[in-house]
Design a protein around this motif. Structure first.
Motif, PDB file in Angstrom:
ATOM      1  N   PHE A 114      13.683  55.765 -32.325  1.00  0.00           N
ATOM      2  CA  PHE A 114      14.003  55.931 -33.748  1.00  0.00           C
ATOM      3  C   PHE A 114      14.787  57.215 -33.980  1.00  0.00           C
ATOM      4  CE2 PHE A 114      12.680  57.474 -38.013  1.00  0.00           C
ATOM      5  CZ  PHE A 114      13.234  56.459 -38.774  1.00  0.00           C
ATOM      6  N   SER A 174      19.609  56.725 -33.302  1.00  0.00           N
ATOM      7  CA  SER A 174      19.898  56.377 -34.692  1.00  0.00           C
ATOM      8  C   SER A 174      21.024  57.212 -35.284  1.00  0.00           C
ATOM      9  CB  SER A 174      18.629  56.545 -35.530  1.00  0.00           C
ATOM     10  OG  SER A 174      18.162  57.867 -35.441  1.00  0.00           O
ATOM     11  N   ALA A 210      22.169  51.577 -33.345  1.00  0.00           N
ATOM     12  CA  ALA A 210      20.838  51.273 -33.870  1.00  0.00           C
ATOM     13  C   ALA A 210      20.608  49.767 -33.925  1.00  0.00           C
ATOM     14  CB  ALA A 210      20.664  51.892 -35.248  1.00  0.00           C
ATOM     15  N   THR A 270      13.596  47.140 -36.491  1.00  0.00           N
ATOM     16  CA  THR A 270      15.058  47.094 -36.587  1.00  0.00           C
ATOM     17  C   THR A 270      15.528  47.565 -37.956  1.00  0.00           C
ATOM     18  OG1 THR A 270      15.061  45.245 -35.033  1.00  0.00           O
ATOM     19  CG2 THR A 270      17.069  45.589 -36.301  1.00  0.00           C
ATOM     20  N   MET A 273      15.293  51.323 -38.124  1.00  0.00           N
ATOM     21  CA  MET A 273      16.335  51.949 -37.288  1.00  0.00           C
ATOM     22  C   MET A 273      17.691  51.912 -37.982  1.00  0.00           C
ATOM     23  SD  MET A 273      15.574  52.908 -33.966  1.00  0.00           S
ATOM     24  CE  MET A 273      17.071  52.533 -33.108  1.00  0.00           C
ATOM     25  N   ALA A 285      19.812  55.040 -39.414  1.00  0.00           N
ATOM     26  CA  ALA A 285      21.144  55.318 -38.851  1.00  0.00           C
ATOM     27  C   ALA A 285      22.193  55.380 -39.962  1.00  0.00           C
ATOM     28  CB  ALA A 285      21.508  54.250 -37.829  1.00  0.00           C
ATOM     29  N   ARG A 313      21.819  58.695 -41.664  1.00  0.00           N
ATOM     30  CA  ARG A 313      22.317  59.808 -40.839  1.00  0.00           C
ATOM     31  C   ARG A 313      23.845  59.838 -40.808  1.00  0.00           C
ATOM     32  NH1 ARG A 313      18.870  60.665 -35.415  1.00  0.00           N
ATOM     33  NH2 ARG A 313      19.963  62.654 -35.478  1.00  0.00           N
TER      34      ARG A 313
END
Length: 193
Positions: free
Chosen positions: A28, A32, A38, A145, A148, A152, A155
């Motif tokens: 994770f 990510s 991801a 999923t 994740m 991502a 981020r």
């Protein structure tokens, strides 16, 4: 049928393996940084989680329990997971070498992903039937999923923002993960589980 849907929804949102149970934190946080990576990691872990749950359920109820050797459960489950990860690694290396390179060391580390082993053990502890176990595995994999990919995406957006120097890198990632976990806690009460 209602019970199966409740198990599925609960595993995705309410008792999310990453954000509520804190299992599978290593991939994770490590894989990510990009949504594409991801998604690839999420799909690989989802496949391993689902197939491992099916195989371990049969091994537990048709071999370990009748022979009275349930104490070997953890070792047997880890061997099954390791074999499945090797299979996934070979398939990804052949099908998508770019994804294989981007996943790097985290792909073989699915073997030690505690979310996969945790799912198999929880499935036995909760005494789910085969069908309930499959729905639980699909929900847990979908929740993993989803967490994740959402993380991502966040981020990637944060990388475009002016973040104070002291918060850059791991610090802002941890704050973001905490906020995402709080957001998923909003689903608590939707389903008992």
């Amino acid at each position: 049928m209602t019970e199966l849907v409740l198990i599925l929804i609960s595993a995705i949102f309410v008792n999310n393996f990453v954000l509520a149970r804190f299992l599978g934190i290593c991939p994770f946080m490590g894989v990510s940084k990009k949504v594409e990576t991801a998604v690839g990691m999420g799909m690989a872990v989802a496949f391993v989680m689902t197939v491992a749950t099916v195989v371990t359920w049969f091994l537990h109820y048709f071999i370990l329990q009748p022979l009275g050797i349930e104490y070997l459960q953890t070792i047997v489950f880890i061997l099954v997971i390791a074999a499945l990860v090797q299979l996934v690694e070979m398939v990804i290396q052949k099908v998508s070498p770019v994804l294989y390179q981007s996943l790097g060391i985290f792909l073989p580390l699915i073997t030690t992903n505690c979310a996969v082993l945790g799912l198999a053990v929880l499935n036995i502890q909760k005494e789910y039937t085969f069908l309930e176990g499959v729905f639980f595995a699909i929900g847990a994999a979908a929740g993993f999923t989803l967490a994740m990919v959402l993380f991502a995406g966040l981020r990637e957006r944060i990388d475009l923002c002016p973040v104070p120097r002291s918060f850059r890198g791991t610090a802002i990632a941890m704050v973001t993960a905490g906020l995402l976990s709080l957001a998923f806690m909003g689903f608590a009460g939707m389903v008992k589980g």
